[in-house]
Scaffold this motif. Sequence first.
Motif, PDB file in Angstrom:
ATOM      1  N   GLN A   1       0.762  -1.122   0.064  1.00  0.00           N
ATOM      2  CA  GLN A   1       0.003  -0.087  -0.005  1.00  0.00           C
ATOM      3  C   GLN A   1       0.781   1.161  -0.063  1.00  0.00           C
ATOM      4  N   GLN A   2       1.952   1.492   0.742  1.00  0.00           N
ATOM      5  CA  GLN A   2       2.611   2.667   0.681  1.00  0.00           C
ATOM      6  C   GLN A   2       3.878   2.476  -0.352  1.00  0.00           C
ATOM      7  N   ARG A   3       4.017   1.593  -0.938  1.00  0.00           N
ATOM      8  CA  ARG A   3       5.309   1.664  -2.083  1.00  0.00           C
ATOM      9  C   ARG A   3       5.247   2.889  -2.761  1.00  0.00           C
ATOM     10  N   SER A   4       4.133   3.374  -3.357  1.00  0.00           N
ATOM     11  CA  SER A   4       4.022   4.763  -3.998  1.00  0.00           C
ATOM     12  C   SER A   4       4.298   6.026  -3.156  1.00  0.00           C
ATOM     13  N   ASP A   5       4.206   5.929  -1.981  1.00  0.00           N
ATOM     14  CA  ASP A   5       4.529   7.199  -0.927  1.00  0.00           C
ATOM     15  C   ASP A   5       5.919   7.214  -0.876  1.00  0.00           C
ATOM     16  N   TYR A   6       7.000   6.354  -1.063  1.00  0.00           N
ATOM     17  CA  TYR A   6       8.229   6.293  -0.706  1.00  0.00           C
ATOM     18  C   TYR A   6       9.117   6.201  -2.084  1.00  0.00           C
ATOM     19  N   PRO A   7      10.192   6.734  -2.139  1.00  0.00           N
ATOM     20  CA  PRO A   7      11.177   6.760  -3.394  1.00  0.00           C
ATOM     21  C   PRO A   7      11.802   5.503  -3.713  1.00  0.00           C
ATOM     22  N   SER A   8      11.941   4.618  -2.715  1.00  0.00           N
ATOM     23  CA  SER A   8      12.403   3.248  -2.843  1.00  0.00           C
ATOM     24  C   SER A   8      11.934   2.139  -2.027  1.00  0.00           C
ATOM     25  N   MET A   9      11.999   0.967  -2.457  1.00  0.00           N
ATOM     26  CA  MET A   9      11.666   0.193  -1.444  1.00  0.00           C
ATOM     27  C   MET A   9      12.317  -0.067  -0.114  1.00  0.00           C
TER      28      MET A   9
ATOM     29  N   ALA B   1      13.252   2.577   1.387  1.00  0.00           N
ATOM     30  CA  ALA B   1      12.854   3.650   2.312  1.00  0.00           C
ATOM     31  C   ALA B   1      11.482   3.141   2.843  1.00  0.00           C
ATOM     32  N   VAL B   2      10.678   2.507   2.047  1.00  0.00           N
ATOM     33  CA  VAL B   2       9.341   1.860   2.736  1.00  0.00           C
ATOM     34  C   VAL B   2       9.617   1.060   3.860  1.00  0.00           C
ATOM     35  N   CYS B   3      10.471  -0.020   3.454  1.00  0.00           N
ATOM     36  CA  CYS B   3      10.897  -1.053   4.655  1.00  0.00           C
ATOM     37  C   CYS B   3      11.483  -0.256   5.887  1.00  0.00           C
ATOM     38  N   ARG B   4      12.469   0.748   5.549  1.00  0.00           N
ATOM     39  CA  ARG B   4      12.974   1.386   7.031  1.00  0.00           C
ATOM     40  C   ARG B   4      11.744   2.053   7.805  1.00  0.00           C
ATOM     41  N   ALA B   5      10.867   2.599   7.065  1.00  0.00           N
ATOM     42  CA  ALA B   5       9.850   3.416   7.403  1.00  0.00           C
ATOM     43  C   ALA B   5       8.915   2.253   8.479  1.00  0.00           C
ATOM     44  N   LEU B   6       8.454   1.369   7.766  1.00  0.00           N
ATOM     45  CA  LEU B   6       7.448   0.328   8.266  1.00  0.00           C
ATOM     46  C   LEU B   6       8.132  -0.502   9.055  1.00  0.00           C
ATOM     47  N   GLY B   7       9.332  -0.904   9.061  1.00  0.00           N
ATOM     48  CA  GLY B   7      10.150  -1.792   9.893  1.00  0.00           C
ATOM     49  C   GLY B   7      10.114  -1.125  11.497  1.00  0.00           C
ATOM     50  N   ASP B   8      10.373   0.237  11.555  1.00  0.00           N
ATOM     51  CA  ASP B   8      10.516   0.754  12.663  1.00  0.00           C
ATOM     52  C   ASP B   8       9.119   0.791  13.480  1.00  0.00           C
ATOM     53  N   GLU B   9       7.969   0.819  12.688  1.00  0.00           N
ATOM     54  CA  GLU B   9       6.595   0.927  13.101  1.00  0.00           C
ATOM     55  C   GLU B   9       6.645  -0.632  13.812  1.00  0.00           C
ATOM     56  N   LEU B  10       6.622  -1.602  12.855  1.00  0.00           N
ATOM     57  CA  LEU B  10       6.436  -3.106  13.319  1.00  0.00           C
ATOM     58  C   LEU B  10       7.241  -3.620  14.198  1.00  0.00           C
ATOM     59  N   GLY B  11       8.580  -3.115  14.528  1.00  0.00           N
ATOM     60  CA  GLY B  11       9.318  -3.672  15.555  1.00  0.00           C
ATOM     61  C   GLY B  11      10.263  -4.714  14.604  1.00  0.00           C
ATOM     62  N   VAL B  12      10.633  -4.752  13.359  1.00  0.00           N
ATOM     63  CA  VAL B  12      11.336  -5.744  12.592  1.00  0.00           C
ATOM     64  C   VAL B  12      12.422  -5.101  11.686  1.00  0.00           C
ATOM     65  N   SER B  13      13.201  -5.507  11.188  1.00  0.00           N
ATOM     66  CA  SER B  13      14.139  -4.918  10.487  1.00  0.00           C
ATOM     67  C   SER B  13      13.980  -4.708   9.041  1.00  0.00           C
ATOM     68  N   ARG B  14      14.525  -3.574   8.527  1.00  0.00           N
ATOM     69  CA  ARG B  14      13.939  -3.444   7.043  1.00  0.00           C
ATOM     70  C   ARG B  14      14.401  -4.291   6.148  1.00  0.00           C
ATOM     71  N   GLU B  15      15.547  -5.242   6.505  1.00  0.00           N
ATOM     72  CA  GLU B  15      15.970  -6.204   5.624  1.00  0.00           C
ATOM     73  C   GLU B  15      14.716  -7.454   5.679  1.00  0.00           C
ATOM     74  N   THR B  16      14.128  -7.870   6.871  1.00  0.00           N
ATOM     75  CA  THR B  16      13.465  -8.684   7.196  1.00  0.00           C
ATOM     76  C   THR B  16      12.005  -8.602   6.155  1.00  0.00           C
ATOM     77  N   LEU B  17      11.493  -7.327   6.246  1.00  0.00           N
ATOM     78  CA  LEU B  17      10.425  -6.629   5.628  1.00  0.00           C
ATOM     79  C   LEU B  17      10.500  -6.731   4.365  1.00  0.00           C
ATOM     80  N   ARG B  18      11.912  -6.458   3.904  1.00  0.00           N
ATOM     81  CA  ARG B  18      12.042  -6.442   2.265  1.00  0.00           C
ATOM     82  C   ARG B  18      12.129  -7.771   1.666  1.00  0.00           C
ATOM     83  N   ASN B  19      12.655  -8.822   2.442  1.00  0.00           N
ATOM     84  CA  ASN B  19      12.515 -10.059   2.093  1.00  0.00           C
ATOM     85  C   ASN B  19      11.201 -10.832   2.139  1.00  0.00           C
TER      86      ASN B  19
END
Length: 131
Positions: free
Chosen positions: A47-55, A57-75
């Motif tokens: 849902q939020q891919r279009s709001d950020y310049p890169s994958m 950036a999306v994973c970093r922002a959401l990872g902080d909210e969800l409490g997981v690393s950005r790499e885990t979320l990207r995978n």
Amino acid sequence: MLLLSRPLTPTCCSGPSRRLHTRYALRKAKGPFYPDFKARAIRLVKQQRSDYPSMTAVCRALGDELGVSRETLRNLARQADIDVGEAPGVTTGENEEIQRLREENKQLRESNEILKAAAVFFAGELDPRNR
């Protein structure tokens, strides 16, 4: 089930590192994430891919909210894309099948080794020179 590996209110520090200790304390024990958590995380990334310049950036922002690393979320997001056919790669179902076949292969090799050892033993028993 959450396992607390450290107290929720660490006494060793204050400031930004205190937040890291708290996040660490609330992380789930080793093992796979719950399926509903995965689905929610993947849905949020899509849902939020279009709001950020890169994958990233999306994973970093959401990872902080969800409490997981950005790499885990990207995978997780990348595997979801592979599973629906939007990206090339091995799907989760194919991966499970490969793992099952490898385990079956291992068991068959062990059975073959046992049968070979038994054949050698019984061949020795039937040999007239050993009587």
